[in-house]
Design an enzyme around this catalytic site. Structure first.
Site, mmCIF file in Angstrom:
data_model
loop_
_atom_site.group_PDB
_atom_site.id
_atom_site.type_symbol
_atom_site.label_atom_id
_atom_site.label_comp_id
_atom_site.label_asym_id
_atom_site.label_seq_id
_atom_site.Cartn_x
_atom_site.Cartn_y
_atom_site.Cartn_z
ATOM 1 N N ARG A 64 0.820 -1.235 0.000
ATOM 2 C CA ARG A 64 0.000 0.000 0.000
ATOM 3 C C ARG A 64 0.844 1.270 0.000
ATOM 4 O O ARG A 64 0.480 2.278 0.583
ATOM 5 C CB ARG A 64 -0.943 0.055 1.202
ATOM 6 C CG ARG A 64 -1.906 -1.097 1.322
ATOM 7 C CD ARG A 64 -2.902 -1.121 0.178
ATOM 8 N NE ARG A 64 -3.989 -2.023 0.471
ATOM 9 C CZ ARG A 64 -4.008 -3.328 0.163
ATOM 10 N NH1 ARG A 64 -2.993 -3.882 -0.479
ATOM 11 N NH2 ARG A 64 -5.050 -4.071 0.467
ATOM 12 N N CYS A 94 -10.683 -0.349 3.176
ATOM 13 C CA CYS A 94 -10.085 -0.370 4.515
ATOM 14 C C CYS A 94 -9.604 1.029 4.893
ATOM 15 O O CYS A 94 -8.985 1.720 4.093
ATOM 16 C CB CYS A 94 -8.927 -1.362 4.556
ATOM 17 S SG CYS A 94 -9.510 -3.073 4.592
ATOM 18 N N GLU A 97 -4.867 4.157 5.755
ATOM 19 C CA GLU A 97 -4.759 3.806 4.344
ATOM 20 C C GLU A 97 -5.543 4.844 3.542
ATOM 21 O O GLU A 97 -5.151 5.268 2.473
ATOM 22 C CB GLU A 97 -5.329 2.400 4.081
ATOM 23 C CG GLU A 97 -5.265 2.063 2.601
ATOM 24 C CD GLU A 97 -5.758 0.674 2.266
ATOM 25 O OE1 GLU A 97 -5.260 -0.306 2.847
ATOM 26 O OE2 GLU A 97 -6.657 0.585 1.408
HETATM 27 N N1 EPU Z 1 -11.149 -10.272 10.645
HETATM 28 C C1 EPU Z 1 -11.903 -10.264 11.779
HETATM 29 N N2 EPU Z 1 -12.851 -9.288 11.911
HETATM 30 C C2 EPU Z 1 -13.061 -8.331 10.977
HETATM 31 C C3 EPU Z 1 -12.273 -8.353 9.816
HETATM 32 C C4 EPU Z 1 -11.312 -9.329 9.670
HETATM 33 O O1 EPU Z 1 -11.733 -11.087 12.664
HETATM 34 O O2 EPU Z 1 -13.936 -7.494 11.168
HETATM 35 C C5 EPU Z 1 -10.168 -11.368 10.480
HETATM 36 C C6 EPU Z 1 -10.613 -12.322 9.358
HETATM 37 O O3 EPU Z 1 -11.481 -13.286 9.846
HETATM 38 C C7 EPU Z 1 -9.289 -12.876 8.882
HETATM 39 C C8 EPU Z 1 -8.309 -11.726 9.127
HETATM 40 O O4 EPU Z 1 -8.923 -10.851 10.056
HETATM 41 O O5 EPU Z 1 -8.917 -13.968 9.679
HETATM 42 C C9 EPU Z 1 -7.960 -10.999 7.845
HETATM 43 O O6 EPU Z 1 -9.159 -10.473 7.260
HETATM 44 P P1 EPU Z 1 -9.341 -10.250 5.684
HETATM 45 O O7 EPU Z 1 -9.065 -11.522 4.950
HETATM 46 O O8 EPU Z 1 -10.619 -9.552 5.473
HETATM 47 O O9 EPU Z 1 -8.114 -9.348 5.321
HETATM 48 P P2 EPU Z 1 -7.717 -7.931 5.846
HETATM 49 O O10 EPU Z 1 -6.288 -8.026 6.243
HETATM 50 O O11 EPU Z 1 -8.657 -7.379 6.852
HETATM 51 C C10 EPU Z 1 -6.810 -7.137 3.528
HETATM 52 C C11 EPU Z 1 -6.819 -5.848 2.778
HETATM 53 C C12 EPU Z 1 -8.090 -5.702 1.964
HETATM 54 C C13 EPU Z 1 -8.217 -6.872 1.009
HETATM 55 C C14 EPU Z 1 -8.225 -8.167 1.837
HETATM 56 C C15 EPU Z 1 -8.248 -9.395 0.973
HETATM 57 C C16 EPU Z 1 -5.612 -4.140 4.004
HETATM 58 C C17 EPU Z 1 -5.685 -2.988 4.944
HETATM 59 N N3 EPU Z 1 -6.754 -4.750 3.724
HETATM 60 O O12 EPU Z 1 -7.847 -7.064 4.515
HETATM 61 O O13 EPU Z 1 -7.942 -4.518 1.181
HETATM 62 O O14 EPU Z 1 -9.389 -6.778 0.230
HETATM 63 O O15 EPU Z 1 -7.018 -8.236 2.645
HETATM 64 O O16 EPU Z 1 -7.022 -9.542 0.343
HETATM 65 O O17 EPU Z 1 -4.523 -4.476 3.535
HETATM 66 C C18 EPU Z 1 -8.275 -2.172 1.179
HETATM 67 O O18 EPU Z 1 -7.049 -2.077 1.094
HETATM 68 O O19 EPU Z 1 -9.038 -1.167 1.162
HETATM 69 C C19 EPU Z 1 -8.865 -3.493 1.297
HETATM 70 C C20 EPU Z 1 -10.137 -3.690 1.463
#
Ligand code: EPU
Length: 302
Positions: free
Chosen positions: A177, A226, A296
């Protein structure tokens, strides 16, 4: 900010600028938040240095707007005008495995267009809203794909030098990012080198990513994706969720019930509401875990 000096408007028009006076940026951002200003649509890349010289000469402050999908804009009458590139037609031109894409192209449509021509790699980015230029500037990514991995060349207006330059991939650093572009650089076009893959296989990959996204992220609600970057080795969403903050609100700004790193505008949230919610969540996470979450979302405060 309103431009009303007839001579300035004439000079801008001569440079191919189309003036859209008094636009509410809430209509151009996915959060549905943002005050009002004049929008200048730029129709010619080659005119950009002259346009910016002109704005500087008249001490008119400006910002560059992409797709408005990772952006929180301040409320009220804004103290700067906004420049936005108009979309050429076509906005993607293919040459073997190379896709030459205009920065104003819609990211999802560009991914689909390439897929239809058996060019893959970008499947993970399909549900990421915004323009190709916006995705490039922040090295957008999802489901293991980052746009920077496919870049061979970027055409950029470098504000510090007032020149349009072509940068090769080895002159740019793409990190999580984050890129080495300066905040005021303006993305103009990019060349991507994409692997050949049959359309049916790409579509299958796209379906899987769409399903994952639908299962975990709020769709059809006003958000900027995010709000925070993930801290090293952790998920900001999980940290916020573990503190029981889903549903926490300031006015109509609300931590999503579905994914805690998405803050939604549940009605008529103002930038002030959203900024207060961001500050509150950041403080709580810092107190609980000693981790300072970094934005972000890009904030254009007034
Ligand atoms: N989780 C929770 N509660 C929540 C959200 C997530 O417990 O409310 C847990 C999930 O269950 C999972 C872990 O956290 O075990 C990771 O969650 P997720 O797969 O949704 O990935 P993330 O790290 O929260 C990142 C990116 C997203 C992208 C997804 C999928 C960032 C800040 N976010 O989210 O990107 O779509 O992975 O690859 O890097 C963005 O950048 O705007 C964005 C949406």
């Amino acid at each position: 900010m309103r431009l009303n000096d007839a001579k300035t408007l004439e000079e801008l028009a001569a440079l191919g600028v189309e003036l859209r006076p008094g636009i509410a940026l809430s209509t151009l951002t996915s959060l549905g938040i943002g005050g009002t200003t004049d929008l200048l649509r730029v129709t010619r890349h080659d005119a950009i240095p002259a346009i910016l010289d002109l704005l500087d000469r008249h001490q008119i402050r400006h910002k560059f707007l992409g797709g408005g999908s990772n952006l929180l804009v301040g409320d009220g009458e804004l103290p700067w005008v906004v420049l936005q590139l108009s979309q050429p037609d076509p906005d993607v031109v293919l040459d073997g495995n190379l896709a030459h894409v205009d920065a104003a192209a819609d990211l999802g449509r560009a991914v689909t267009f390439c897929a239809k021509h058996d060019l893959g790699g970008l499947e993970g980015l399909i549900g990421v809203p915004g323009t190709v230029g916006g995705a490039l500037r922040m090295n957008a990514g999802a489901y293991g794909t980052q746009i920077g991995s496919y870049v061979t060349e970027v055409k950029v207006y470098r504000a510090a030098r007032r020149t349009i330059e072509i940068l090769r991939d080895d002159q740019i650093s793409f990190e999580y990012r984050h890129t080495s572009f300066a905040p005021d650089d303006m993305m103009l076009a990019v060349t991507l080198n994409l692997p050949s893959k049959p359309y049916s296989e790409i579509i299958q990959g796209i379906r899987i990513c769409n399903e994952k996204r639908r299962a975990s992220q709020p769709m059809g609600q006003k958000s900027a994706g995010c709000i925070f970057k993930n801290p090293p080795g952790a998920s900001a969403g999980r940290l916020i969720d573990e503190l029981g903050l889903k549903g926490l609100s300031v006015g109509d700004a609300r931590v999503s019930d579905r994914h805690a790193n998405f803050f939604v505008n549940a009605g008529r949230a103002s930038a002030r509401d959203m900024l207060a919610l961001i500050a509150d969540v950041r403080d709580r996470v810092q107190k609980a875990y000693g981790v300072r979450l970094e934005n972000e979302v890009v904030v254009w405060s007034t």
